[in-house]
Design an enzyme around this catalytic site. Structure first.
Site, short mmCIF file in Angstrom:
data_model
loop_
_atom_site.label_atom_id
_atom_site.label_comp_id
_atom_site.label_asym_id
_atom_site.label_seq_id
_atom_site.Cartn_x
_atom_site.Cartn_y
_atom_site.Cartn_z
N GLY A 10 54.67 61.37 135.14
CA GLY A 10 55.18 60.33 134.68
C GLY A 10 55.76 59.43 135.67
N PHE A 11 56.26 58.21 135.57
CA PHE A 11 56.53 57.24 136.61
C PHE A 11 57.88 57.98 137.22
CE2 PHE A 11 60.30 53.87 136.55
CZ PHE A 11 59.93 53.32 137.75
N ASP A 31 52.75 68.58 133.06
CA ASP A 31 52.95 67.12 132.16
C ASP A 31 51.55 67.26 131.15
OD1 ASP A 31 53.93 64.11 133.39
OD2 ASP A 31 52.44 64.27 131.61
N LEU A 76 62.45 66.20 133.02
CA LEU A 76 62.17 64.76 132.85
C LEU A 76 61.28 64.50 131.73
CD1 LEU A 76 63.01 65.22 136.03
CD2 LEU A 76 62.16 62.84 136.24
N THR A 95 59.66 65.96 120.88
CA THR A 95 59.61 66.29 122.09
C THR A 95 60.96 66.37 122.78
OG1 THR A 95 57.54 65.18 122.46
CG2 THR A 95 58.44 65.49 124.42
N TYR A 149 66.17 57.50 119.25
CA TYR A 149 66.26 57.98 120.54
C TYR A 149 67.33 58.34 121.13
CZ TYR A 149 64.95 57.45 125.63
OH TYR A 149 64.68 57.69 126.84
N LYS A 153 68.44 62.17 122.55
CA LYS A 153 68.88 62.20 123.75
C LYS A 153 70.32 62.82 123.86
CE LYS A 153 66.61 61.69 127.12
NZ LYS A 153 65.55 62.72 127.70
#
Ligand code: UDP
Length: 335
Positions: A10-11, A31, A76, A95, A149, A153
């Site tokens: 990912g980024f 990933d 991450l 996820t 979200y 988290k």
């Protein structure tokens, strides 16, 4: 040091993997390439200390092997971006919650240190300035998808802290505030890559709401340096840290800067939130981190100004659009 980075294509994960390889670590990444991409890790693939596994963090068998192999797990992998979470709420929560739970369970089984990546979304619409790690979380109704979200988290943080307390698992948690830089895609709603691409393509720059909401952007290079330092700092274990920028900026000002630095003729268009996201969408008005805690423990600095960050993103977007990067953006930033 053998490191496992979940979401490593990912980024942020790919920038972190690069740093770890530069620091002579042996790096495994897992990933599923759902939002990450092979392009992000292209330069790392031939490296003898870099190992890529295409798979999901929900795959117990793959995770058992990987967590068992490494010394530290940097978790991450997550559903990223407010837009993605609104469009795919079930998959995103799955996820974020089960992926983290499995990572923690296996880290405990093999007694490995775990770094958990959290987010400034945790604070919800608490617009206290600046936000400290022990500040209240304020969320809207469960009927508003964006809060799922923050909720998922927050559950990750609760789980990590419970593993630390009940099982003595060494965990470190960091809340990232609007991390930006090259390779971030605008596909999942992130504002800077979206504005830059719109400006470079001469499309309207879409400022949502009245544009007076603020954010404090951090450069990805500074974020991954901070993560790398935190995992090696014994005093970070069991703690939560904000990682964020020092400079608060309105989204309207951001749009003006992108327009100036790209030399674009794009118009700036105000778009109502209902049109951009969904009916009843609630945004945070301000989001400014208190970074005193992390700065007291490691050498965390925001090395780039917002204009310097934008110039790097502009150059990288120009390249991916097949245009030659120019020094024009840097010259404009200096003026
Ligand atoms: N935003 C915007 N135009 C866009 C994308 C985002 O004005 O094309 C706004 C968004 O509503 C928010 C801010 O920019 O107020 C930052 O959005 P982003 O999704 O990047 O991060 P987050 O909302 O998670 O802070």
């Amino acid at each position: 040091m053998r490191l496992l980075i979940t979401g490593g294509a990912g980024f942020i994960g790919s920038h972190l993997a690069e740093l770890c390889i530069r620091e002579k670590a042996e790096v495994w990444i897992i990933d599923d390439l759902s939002t990450g991409s092979l392009d992000n890790i292209q330069s790392l693939l031939p490296h003898p200390n870099f190992h890529f596994v295409k798979g999901t963090v929900l795959d117990r068998e793959a995770m058992v092997t990987l967590v068992g192999t490494c010394d530290i797990v940097l978790h991450l992998a997550a559903a990223v971006g407010v837009k993605l979470v609104i469009d795919q709420p079930l998959e995103s929560m799955h996820t974020n919650i089960f992926g983290t739970e499995l990572t923690l369970e296996l880290a405990d089984k093999f007694r490995k240190k775990v770094f958990i990546t959290s987010t400034s979304e945790i604070y919800g619409c608490n617009d206290k300035v600046p936000l400290s790690e022990d500040d209240y979380r304020i969320y809207g109704s469960t009927t508003i998808a964006r809060w799922s979200y923050a909720g998922s988290k927050a559950m990750d943080e609760f789980l990590a802290l419970a593993y630390a307390k009940v099982k003595g698992l060494p965990v470190v948690i960091a809340r990232l505030f609007n991390t930006v830089g090259p390779r971030q895609t605008g596909r999942y709603g992130m504002v800077i890559p979206r504005f830059v691409r719109q400006a470079l393509q001469g499309e309207p720059i879409t400022v949502y709401g009245d544009g007076r909401q603020t954010r404090s952007f951090t450069y990805v290079g500074d974020v991954v340096r901070a993560i790398f330092a935190l995992i090696q700092e014994p005093k970070a274990v069991g703690e939560i840290f904000n990682i964020g920028g020092d400079h608060e900026i309105t989204i309207a000002d951001l749009a003006q800067r992108v327009k100036r630095l790209t030399g674009s003729a794009s118009k700036i268009r105000l778009v109502p939130y209902e049109e951009a996201y969904e009916q009843g969408f609630e945004d945070m008005r301000r989001r400014v981190p208190n970074t005193g805690k992390i700065k007291s423990l490691i050498d965390f600095q925001n090395r780039l100004s917002i204009d310097e960050i934008l110039c790097r993103v502009i150059d990288s977007e120009r390249q991916s659009l097949g245009r030659t990067p120019t020094s024009a953006a840097h010259e404009a930033a200096a003026n």
